[in-house]
Design a protein around this motif. Structure first.
Motif, PDB file in Angstrom:
ATOM      1  N   GLN A 193      44.522   1.593  18.637  1.00 30.36           N
ATOM      2  CA  GLN A 193      45.408   2.325  18.435  1.00 30.36           C
ATOM      3  C   GLN A 193      46.077   2.433  16.114  1.00 30.36           C
ATOM      4  O   GLN A 193      46.637   2.921  15.730  1.00 30.36           O
ATOM      5  CB  GLN A 193      46.779   2.588  18.891  1.00 30.36           C
ATOM      6  CG  GLN A 193      45.750   3.767  20.028  1.00 30.36           C
ATOM      7  CD  GLN A 193      47.154   4.076  21.411  1.00 30.36           C
ATOM      8  OE1 GLN A 193      47.934   3.339  21.549  1.00 30.36           O
ATOM      9  NE2 GLN A 193      46.873   4.872  22.229  1.00 30.36           N
ATOM     10  N   ASN A 239      64.239   1.947  15.392  1.00 26.02           N
ATOM     11  CA  ASN A 239      63.814   2.945  14.975  1.00 26.02           C
ATOM     12  C   ASN A 239      64.564   3.298  13.352  1.00 26.02           C
ATOM     13  O   ASN A 239      63.792   3.661  11.844  1.00 26.02           O
ATOM     14  CB  ASN A 239      63.924   3.824  15.372  1.00 26.02           C
ATOM     15  CG  ASN A 239      63.349   3.713  16.942  1.00 26.02           C
ATOM     16  OD1 ASN A 239      61.717   2.955  16.676  1.00 26.02           O
ATOM     17  ND2 ASN A 239      62.990   4.515  17.808  1.00 26.02           N
ATOM     18  N   GLN A 255      57.735   1.022  24.698  1.00 25.40           N
ATOM     19  CA  GLN A 255      58.197   2.107  24.717  1.00 25.40           C
ATOM     20  C   GLN A 255      56.573   2.843  24.260  1.00 25.40           C
ATOM     21  O   GLN A 255      56.022   3.448  23.819  1.00 25.40           O
ATOM     22  CB  GLN A 255      59.547   2.574  23.713  1.00 25.40           C
ATOM     23  CG  GLN A 255      61.037   1.762  23.400  1.00 25.40           C
ATOM     24  CD  GLN A 255      61.656   2.029  24.914  1.00 25.40           C
ATOM     25  OE1 GLN A 255      61.782   2.716  25.489  1.00 25.40           O
ATOM     26  NE2 GLN A 255      61.633   0.967  25.122  1.00 25.40           N
ATOM     27  N   PRO A 256      57.337   3.742  25.980  1.00 25.00           N
ATOM     28  CA  PRO A 256      55.535   4.598  25.276  1.00 25.00           C
ATOM     29  C   PRO A 256      55.899   5.737  23.905  1.00 25.00           C
ATOM     30  O   PRO A 256      53.947   6.015  24.058  1.00 25.00           O
ATOM     31  CB  PRO A 256      56.412   5.940  26.799  1.00 25.00           C
ATOM     32  CG  PRO A 256      56.846   5.450  27.437  1.00 25.00           C
ATOM     33  CD  PRO A 256      57.851   4.301  26.504  1.00 25.00           C
ATOM     34  N   ASP A 257      56.446   6.060  23.557  1.00 25.90           N
ATOM     35  CA  ASP A 257      56.618   7.110  22.260  1.00 25.90           C
ATOM     36  C   ASP A 257      56.373   5.259  21.214  1.00 25.90           C
ATOM     37  O   ASP A 257      56.505   6.675  19.808  1.00 25.90           O
ATOM     38  CB  ASP A 257      57.686   7.382  21.985  1.00 25.90           C
ATOM     39  CG  ASP A 257      59.048   7.693  22.127  1.00 25.90           C
ATOM     40  OD1 ASP A 257      59.208   5.792  22.665  1.00 25.90           O
ATOM     41  OD2 ASP A 257      59.887   7.541  21.813  1.00 25.90           O
ATOM     42  N   PHE A 258      56.286   4.754  21.291  1.00 29.77           N
ATOM     43  CA  PHE A 258      56.030   4.074  20.073  1.00 29.77           C
ATOM     44  C   PHE A 258      55.385   4.196  19.458  1.00 29.77           C
ATOM     45  O   PHE A 258      55.759   4.600  17.559  1.00 29.77           O
ATOM     46  CB  PHE A 258      55.921   2.503  20.584  1.00 29.77           C
ATOM     47  CG  PHE A 258      55.608   0.964  19.896  1.00 29.77           C
ATOM     48  CD1 PHE A 258      56.910   0.806  18.598  1.00 29.77           C
ATOM     49  CD2 PHE A 258      54.732   0.671  18.599  1.00 29.77           C
ATOM     50  CE1 PHE A 258      57.378  -0.001  18.019  1.00 29.77           C
ATOM     51  CE2 PHE A 258      54.975  -0.065  17.647  1.00 29.77           C
ATOM     52  CZ  PHE A 258      56.126  -0.210  17.193  1.00 29.77           C
ATOM     53  N   GLU A 262      54.392   7.090  13.498  1.00 26.86           N
ATOM     54  CA  GLU A 262      53.743   7.712  12.983  1.00 26.86           C
ATOM     55  C   GLU A 262      54.589   9.268  12.309  1.00 26.86           C
ATOM     56  O   GLU A 262      54.348   9.125  10.384  1.00 26.86           O
ATOM     57  CB  GLU A 262      52.669   8.474  13.514  1.00 26.86           C
ATOM     58  CG  GLU A 262      51.758   6.974  13.812  1.00 26.86           C
ATOM     59  CD  GLU A 262      50.038   8.360  15.156  1.00 26.86           C
ATOM     60  OE1 GLU A 262      49.430   7.412  14.862  1.00 26.86           O
ATOM     61  OE2 GLU A 262      50.764   9.046  15.523  1.00 26.86           O
ATOM     62  N   GLU A 263      55.807   8.809  13.365  1.00 26.10           N
ATOM     63  CA  GLU A 263      56.742  10.172  12.332  1.00 26.10           C
ATOM     64  C   GLU A 263      57.319   9.312  11.214  1.00 26.10           C
ATOM     65  O   GLU A 263      57.924  10.420  10.242  1.00 26.10           O
ATOM     66  CB  GLU A 263      57.601  10.753  13.747  1.00 26.10           C
ATOM     67  CG  GLU A 263      56.895  11.298  14.514  1.00 26.10           C
ATOM     68  CD  GLU A 263      58.036  11.875  15.705  1.00 26.10           C
ATOM     69  OE1 GLU A 263      58.964  10.733  15.459  1.00 26.10           O
ATOM     70  OE2 GLU A 263      57.870  12.639  16.440  1.00 26.10           O
ATOM     71  N   GLN A 289      54.059   7.265  18.330  1.00 27.23           N
ATOM     72  CA  GLN A 289      54.797   8.048  18.236  1.00 27.23           C
ATOM     73  C   GLN A 289      55.698   8.198  16.833  1.00 27.23           C
ATOM     74  O   GLN A 289      55.383   8.646  15.497  1.00 27.23           O
ATOM     75  CB  GLN A 289      55.020   9.030  18.673  1.00 27.23           C
ATOM     76  CG  GLN A 289      55.437  10.801  18.574  1.00 27.23           C
ATOM     77  CD  GLN A 289      55.640  11.243  19.556  1.00 27.23           C
ATOM     78  OE1 GLN A 289      55.304  11.063  20.637  1.00 27.23           O
ATOM     79  NE2 GLN A 289      56.853  12.849  19.181  1.00 27.23           N
ATOM     80  N   THR A 290      56.388   7.241  17.061  1.00 30.52           N
ATOM     81  CA  THR A 290      57.582   7.235  16.311  1.00 30.52           C
ATOM     82  C   THR A 290      57.562   6.459  15.189  1.00 30.52           C
ATOM     83  O   THR A 290      58.022   7.038  14.602  1.00 30.52           O
ATOM     84  CB  THR A 290      58.531   5.949  17.330  1.00 30.52           C
ATOM     85  OG1 THR A 290      58.956   6.696  18.691  1.00 30.52           O
ATOM     86  CG2 THR A 290      59.774   5.358  16.830  1.00 30.52           C
ATOM     87  N   GLN A 343      60.683  -2.003  22.148  1.00 31.69           N
ATOM     88  CA  GLN A 343      60.233  -1.591  20.963  1.00 31.69           C
ATOM     89  C   GLN A 343      58.637  -1.068  21.477  1.00 31.69           C
ATOM     90  O   GLN A 343      58.514   0.123  21.650  1.00 31.69           O
ATOM     91  CB  GLN A 343      60.715  -1.927  19.804  1.00 31.69           C
ATOM     92  CG  GLN A 343      61.722  -1.794  19.246  1.00 31.69           C
ATOM     93  CD  GLN A 343      62.677  -1.684  17.900  1.00 31.69           C
ATOM     94  OE1 GLN A 343      61.844  -2.904  17.275  1.00 31.69           O
ATOM     95  NE2 GLN A 343      61.428  -0.539  17.302  1.00 31.69           N
TER      96      GLN A 343
END
Length: 232
Positions: free
Chosen positions: A119, A42, A76-79, A84-85, A81-82, A73
């Motif tokens: 996605q 990240n 990871q369920p929030d990959f 895009e952020e 989102q990470t 990486q």
């Protein structure tokens, strides 16, 4: 073919206390086994996007940034989102980012990987299959993945202008990429002969020491030709 610089790849180096560099193939597996690769990955993504912002501010507004992503990486369920952020926080156009994954992500299950790649593609983010030809994923699997680019592993590139086994693989991968509608990039290019052979085979892009060795951002800004519209 145009001899134009079209992008850069973010590379990580670990400098030991004595000044020597610990190679990635030594410290990345340790980071993956320990779970540190998630936070590390990240951080690298954000640093790379900040670097891209600086490059674009200097006039290189057509460059893309390639960033390697570990399978750890990727799962990871929030990959998504990470990513895009990071794009939002750095003001980066998603189309300027290309995430590089290896065939090892196949172990995560086709359904999961296919959904996540769709996605990413819907978000405008590019995806490259790195080190292609060294894994064990099937061609039917590859045919269904919405990837944009195949990267020919350097071992096959090095075999091009030698008598080593594997020199025909580069030709096969280039043709395969063409059939699948993917761009093909050869990595690890080190000689003029390799460059000429790849061009003759119809390879789209290439990277390697023949063009430029790993360098810091400041060095890169000095090395790049003047942006279009400016005098050389």
């Amino acid at each position: 073919h145009s001899e134009e610089v079209i992008g850069v790849e973010a590379l990580m180096r670990w400098r030991a206390e004595d000044g020597r560099f610990v190679p990635p193939d030594r410290f990345i597996p340790v980071a993956e086994r320990s779970g540190l690769i998630v936070g590390l990955g990240n951080w690298v993504l954000r640093i790379a996007l900040h670097a891209l912002a600086r490059l674009r501010a200097a006039g290189y507004d057509r460059l893309r940034m390639a960033v390697n992503v570990s399978a750890v990486q990727f799962r990871q369920p929030d990959f998504l989102q990470t990513v895009e952020e990071a794009l939002r926080d750095t003001g980066t156009n998603p189309e300027a980012l290309e995430l590089e994954i290896t065939e090892s992500v196949a172990a995560l299950g086709f359904g999961y990987v296919e959904k996540l790649l769709h996605q990413l593609k819907s978000a405008g983010i590019g995806v490259a299959i790195d080190d292609f030809g060294t894994g064990f994923s099937s061609l039917s699997y590859l045919d269904r993945l919405p990837a944009d680019r195949l990267k020919i592993d350097k071992s096959f590139v090095w075999a091009l202008d030698s008598q080593q086994p594997g020199r025909r693989i580069a030709d096969i991968v280039i043709e395969l990429g063409r059939k699948l509608g993917m761009n093909v990039l050869a990595e690890g290019v080190e000689t003029a002969a390799q460059t000429s052979l790849l061009r003759d085979l119809g390879c789209d892009d290439a990277q390697g020491y023949y063009f430029g060795k790993p360098m810091s951002l400041d060095e890169l800004l000095s090395w790049l030709p003047a942006p279009r519209g400016e005098s050389q």
